[in-house]
Design an enzyme around this catalytic site. Structure first.
Site, PDB file in Angstrom:
ATOM      1  N   SER A   1       3.200   4.184  -7.077  1.00  0.00           N
ATOM      2  CA  SER A   1       3.497   4.879  -8.465  1.00  0.00           C
ATOM      3  C   SER A   1       3.254   3.916  -9.559  1.00  0.00           C
ATOM      4  O   SER A   1       3.137   2.703  -9.424  1.00  0.00           O
ATOM      5  CB  SER A   1       4.989   5.100  -8.326  1.00  0.00           C
TER       6      SER A   1
ATOM      7  N   ASP B   1      -0.470  -0.105  -4.168  1.00  0.00           N
ATOM      8  CA  ASP B   1       0.465   0.066  -5.153  1.00  0.00           C
ATOM      9  C   ASP B   1       0.610  -0.694  -6.302  1.00  0.00           C
ATOM     10  O   ASP B   1      -0.063  -1.982  -5.971  1.00  0.00           O
ATOM     11  CB  ASP B   1       2.167   0.120  -4.547  1.00  0.00           C
TER      12      ASP B   1
ATOM     13  N   ALA C   1       2.661  -3.430  -9.187  1.00  0.00           N
ATOM     14  CA  ALA C   1       3.710  -4.217  -9.410  1.00  0.00           C
ATOM     15  C   ALA C   1       4.007  -4.619 -10.764  1.00  0.00           C
ATOM     16  O   ALA C   1       2.943  -4.634 -11.713  1.00  0.00           O
ATOM     17  CB  ALA C   1       3.398  -5.514  -8.476  1.00  0.00           C
ATOM     18  N   ASP C   2       5.202  -5.049 -11.111  1.00  0.00           N
ATOM     19  CA  ASP C   2       5.685  -5.515 -12.418  1.00  0.00           C
ATOM     20  C   ASP C   2       5.386  -7.053 -12.507  1.00  0.00           C
ATOM     21  O   ASP C   2       5.254  -7.419 -13.677  1.00  0.00           O
ATOM     22  CB  ASP C   2       6.972  -5.316 -12.719  1.00  0.00           C
TER      23      ASP C   2
ATOM     24  N   GLY D   1       9.291  -1.680  -9.173  1.00  0.00           N
ATOM     25  CA  GLY D   1      10.576  -0.713  -9.606  1.00  0.00           C
ATOM     26  C   GLY D   1      10.429  -0.446 -11.310  1.00  0.00           C
ATOM     27  O   GLY D   1      11.484   0.124 -11.747  1.00  0.00           O
ATOM     28  N   GLY D   2       9.638  -0.771 -12.014  1.00  0.00           N
ATOM     29  CA  GLY D   2       9.688  -0.494 -13.343  1.00  0.00           C
ATOM     30  C   GLY D   2       9.792   0.782 -13.756  1.00  0.00           C
ATOM     31  O   GLY D   2      10.258   1.254 -14.815  1.00  0.00           O
ATOM     32  N   GLY D   3       9.148   1.452 -12.894  1.00  0.00           N
ATOM     33  CA  GLY D   3       9.251   3.005 -12.840  1.00  0.00           C
ATOM     34  C   GLY D   3      10.230   3.639 -12.215  1.00  0.00           C
ATOM     35  O   GLY D   3      10.192   4.873 -12.218  1.00  0.00           O
TER      36      GLY D   3
ATOM     37  N   GLU E   1       8.948   3.103  -2.496  1.00  0.00           N
ATOM     38  CA  GLU E   1       7.539   2.492  -2.513  1.00  0.00           C
ATOM     39  C   GLU E   1       7.517   1.281  -1.419  1.00  0.00           C
ATOM     40  O   GLU E   1       6.859   1.043  -0.564  1.00  0.00           O
ATOM     41  CB  GLU E   1       7.413   1.686  -3.732  1.00  0.00           C
TER      42      GLU E   1
ATOM     43  N   LYS F   1       0.473  -9.496 -14.908  1.00  0.00           N
ATOM     44  CA  LYS F   1       1.650  -9.365 -14.021  1.00  0.00           C
ATOM     45  C   LYS F   1       1.261 -10.586 -13.265  1.00  0.00           C
ATOM     46  O   LYS F   1       2.288 -10.884 -12.256  1.00  0.00           O
ATOM     47  CB  LYS F   1       1.282  -8.141 -12.994  1.00  0.00           C
TER      48      LYS F   1
HETATM   49  C1  5RP Z   1       7.225   1.881 -10.129  1.00  0.00           C
HETATM   50  C2  5RP Z   1       6.496   0.696  -9.843  1.00  0.00           C
HETATM   51  C3  5RP Z   1       5.405   0.283 -10.267  1.00  0.00           C
HETATM   52  O1  5RP Z   1       4.335   0.171  -9.392  1.00  0.00           O
HETATM   53  C4  5RP Z   1       5.355  -0.833 -11.320  1.00  0.00           C
HETATM   54  O2  5RP Z   1       6.268  -0.597 -12.412  1.00  0.00           O
HETATM   55  C5  5RP Z   1       3.937  -1.008 -11.837  1.00  0.00           C
HETATM   56  O3  5RP Z   1       3.516  -0.045 -12.833  1.00  0.00           O
HETATM   57  P1  5RP Z   1       2.166  -0.094 -13.642  1.00  0.00           P
HETATM   58  O4  5RP Z   1       1.306  -0.162 -12.736  1.00  0.00           O
HETATM   59  O5  5RP Z   1       2.428   1.017 -14.577  1.00  0.00           O
HETATM   60  O6  5RP Z   1       2.382  -1.504 -14.282  1.00  0.00           O
HETATM   61  O7  5RP Z   1       6.985  -0.323  -9.129  1.00  0.00           O
HETATM   62  O8  5RP Z   1       8.612   2.102  -9.731  1.00  0.00           O
END
Ligand code: 5RP
Length: 248
Positions: A46, A102, A104-105, A116-118, A124, A142
């Site tokens: 996500s 996936d 990552a933040d 989990g930023g989203g 996940e 990141k």
């Molecule tokens: C969502 C997440 C995302 O993978 C994480 O926040 C990275 O997001 P982005 O690709 O927009 O930087 O963990 O829960």
């Protein structure tokens, strides 16, 4: 003058946003090209970086006539899979995945992640845990030596709504810092996850033994999952500012 400086700062910010978007795309395309093969079950993460990975995956499925089944990690991922005409499945039918990709933040030097930023950390982590290979894609912002150096919003912790106050107090008492309830942008109420729970963002004060901290937080009654991914990522693809891709 102040005005000129403002214009300069705006341009600079816009430029770095464009750079970051390009870097996300580079990382996503490289990961999909290196890790996706015919007849695979793929976990779809996500966030904003994964959008580029799904674009590339759909392109390859079309061009190479690949047989790929996708398992989503969120409502957003489910929508992305459907919008791209990819084959949608779930862990009931496909409890073993070949690969999960996936975002990552933040990623530290040991490949420990904050995610989990989203707000999608629980699904996940479940999907990543079911995959033979867990591949992370991110832009250069990141990349970090130690968690907390880049990502300032803390470690997300998904909690059962009725427990958010005692969990928040328990985390602060035990590990320091502050665990704050994540509010919706409108401030009208808390963010509610795909699992109908709340999120606490734990703003920690210093680096810790993340494996121990993850286990200890999970033991607090009311905690569903943490955004600490310890020992899960196999490889991380970073899109860099100079247009290269760094793999760790
Ligand atoms: C969502 C997440 C995302 O993978 C994480 O926040 C990275 O997001 P982005 O690709 O927009 O930087 O963990 O829960």
């Amino acid at each position: 003058s102040v005005d000129t400086r403002h214009v300069f700062l705006c341009r600079k910010r816009r430029y770095s946003t464009i750079m970051a978007e390009e870097a996300k795309k580079l990382a996503a395309y490289a990961a999909v090209d290196n890790h996706i093969q015919n007849n695979q079950v793929v976990g779809v993460g996500s966030g904003s970086t994964i959008v580029y990975a799904v674009d590339r995956l759909a392109e390859r499925v079309r061009q190479e006539k690949l047989n790929i089944v996708c398992v989503p990690t969120s409502f957003q991922a489910r929508q992305l899979i459907l919008q791209h005409g990819l084959s949608l499945s779930d862990l009931d039918r496909h409890p073993e995945l070949d690969v999960a990709i996936d975002g990552a933040d933040e990623v530290d030097s040991a490949l420990t992640l904050i995610k989990g930023g989203g707000g999608c950390l629980t699904q996940e982590k479940i999907v990543a845990g079911c995959a033979k290979h867990f591949i992370v894609i991110a832009d250069y912002r990141k990349d970090s030596k130690s968690l907390g150096q880049q990502w300032k919003k803390g470690v997300p912790v998904e909690v059962i709504p009725m427990a958010y106050v005692p969990v928040s107090r328990a985390i602060a008492r035990r590990f320091g810092g502050e665990a704050v309830l994540r509010m919706a942008v409108s401030k009208a109420g808390p963010v509610v996850t795909d699992n109908s729970n709340f999120i606490l963002d734990w703003k920690f004060e210093h680096a810790q033994n993340w494996k121990e901290v993850n286990t200890a937080i999970k033991m607090i009654p009311g905690v569903v999952e943490t955004g600490l991914f310890v020992g899960m990522a196999e490889k991380v693809y970073f899109g860099m500012e100079d247009g290269s891709v760094k793999v760790r």
